[in-house]
Design a protein around this motif. Sequence first.
Motif, PDB file in Angstrom:
ATOM      1  N   ASN A  49      16.344  -5.065   2.254  1.00 42.71           N
ATOM      2  CA  ASN A  49      16.205  -4.487   1.631  1.00 42.71           C
ATOM      3  C   ASN A  49      16.563  -2.849   2.628  1.00 42.71           C
ATOM      4  O   ASN A  49      16.743  -3.318   3.903  1.00 42.71           O
ATOM      5  CB  ASN A  49      14.863  -4.011   0.769  1.00 42.71           C
ATOM      6  N   ILE A  50      17.335  -1.977   2.576  1.00 39.12           N
ATOM      7  CA  ILE A  50      17.873  -0.831   3.770  1.00 39.12           C
ATOM      8  C   ILE A  50      16.279   0.432   3.044  1.00 39.12           C
ATOM      9  O   ILE A  50      16.858   0.630   1.796  1.00 39.12           O
ATOM     10  CB  ILE A  50      19.073   0.043   3.429  1.00 39.12           C
TER      11      ILE A  50
ATOM     12  N   LYS B 292       0.699  -1.175   0.123  1.00 37.71           N
ATOM     13  CA  LYS B 292      -0.371   0.160   0.117  1.00 37.71           C
ATOM     14  C   LYS B 292       0.401   1.423  -0.070  1.00 37.71           C
ATOM     15  O   LYS B 292       0.497   2.440  -0.714  1.00 37.71           O
ATOM     16  CB  LYS B 292      -1.202   0.530   0.979  1.00 37.71           C
ATOM     17  N   ALA B 293       2.371   1.094   0.320  1.00 38.87           N
ATOM     18  CA  ALA B 293       3.087   2.977   0.472  1.00 38.87           C
ATOM     19  C   ALA B 293       3.674   2.535  -1.071  1.00 38.87           C
ATOM     20  O   ALA B 293       4.775   2.994  -1.261  1.00 38.87           O
ATOM     21  CB  ALA B 293       3.994   2.623   1.799  1.00 38.87           C
ATOM     22  N   GLU B 294       3.097   1.326  -2.162  1.00 39.10           N
ATOM     23  CA  GLU B 294       4.138   1.135  -2.949  1.00 39.10           C
ATOM     24  C   GLU B 294       5.845   0.571  -3.101  1.00 39.10           C
ATOM     25  O   GLU B 294       6.071   1.198  -3.851  1.00 39.10           O
ATOM     26  CB  GLU B 294       4.099   2.566  -3.583  1.00 39.10           C
ATOM     27  N   LEU B 295       5.899  -0.079  -1.522  1.00 36.12           N
ATOM     28  CA  LEU B 295       7.068  -0.298  -1.873  1.00 36.12           C
ATOM     29  C   LEU B 295       7.175  -2.106  -2.039  1.00 36.12           C
ATOM     30  O   LEU B 295       6.071  -2.656  -1.116  1.00 36.12           O
ATOM     31  CB  LEU B 295       7.826   0.181  -0.404  1.00 36.12           C
ATOM     32  N   SER B 296       8.572  -2.610  -2.055  1.00 35.71           N
ATOM     33  CA  SER B 296       7.896  -4.368  -1.278  1.00 35.71           C
ATOM     34  C   SER B 296       8.924  -4.863  -0.297  1.00 35.71           C
ATOM     35  O   SER B 296       9.939  -3.431  -0.175  1.00 35.71           O
ATOM     36  CB  SER B 296       9.274  -4.895  -3.195  1.00 35.71           C
TER      37      SER B 296
ATOM     38  N   ASP C 224      10.100   6.963   3.361  1.00 38.98           N
ATOM     39  CA  ASP C 224       9.439   5.048   3.038  1.00 38.98           C
ATOM     40  C   ASP C 224       8.775   4.333   4.091  1.00 38.98           C
ATOM     41  O   ASP C 224       7.725   4.000   4.537  1.00 38.98           O
ATOM     42  CB  ASP C 224      10.411   4.107   2.449  1.00 38.98           C
ATOM     43  N   LEU C 225       9.308   4.213   5.360  1.00 31.87           N
ATOM     44  CA  LEU C 225       9.281   4.144   5.827  1.00 31.87           C
ATOM     45  C   LEU C 225       7.896   4.430   7.065  1.00 31.87           C
ATOM     46  O   LEU C 225       7.063   3.827   7.600  1.00 31.87           O
ATOM     47  CB  LEU C 225      10.492   3.503   7.697  1.00 31.87           C
TER      48      LEU C 225
END
Length: 73
Positions: free
Chosen positions: A35-36, A26-30, A41-42
């Motif tokens: 990953n860092i 939903k945050a458009e991240l995988s 993003d967090l």
Amino acid sequence: MKLLADYLKINLDHVPRSTPYYWFEKAELSFSAENIYHCKDLALVAFVAAKWAINKRSQPIKSATIEVLALAL
């Protein structure tokens, strides 16, 4: 995840395994443990998780006033 769960006052044992992936999606991240991520993003992931936690909490039952009960009759 532990810090976020502590902040949101949710028990990670009650969060389905796929839910953190949903938060990242939903945050458009995988999501990947290797990953860092950048703080911004967090922050989006935390926002999605907070919305999820709020929606999962049971809503308090509001008691009707005498006037409202009288209208229902």
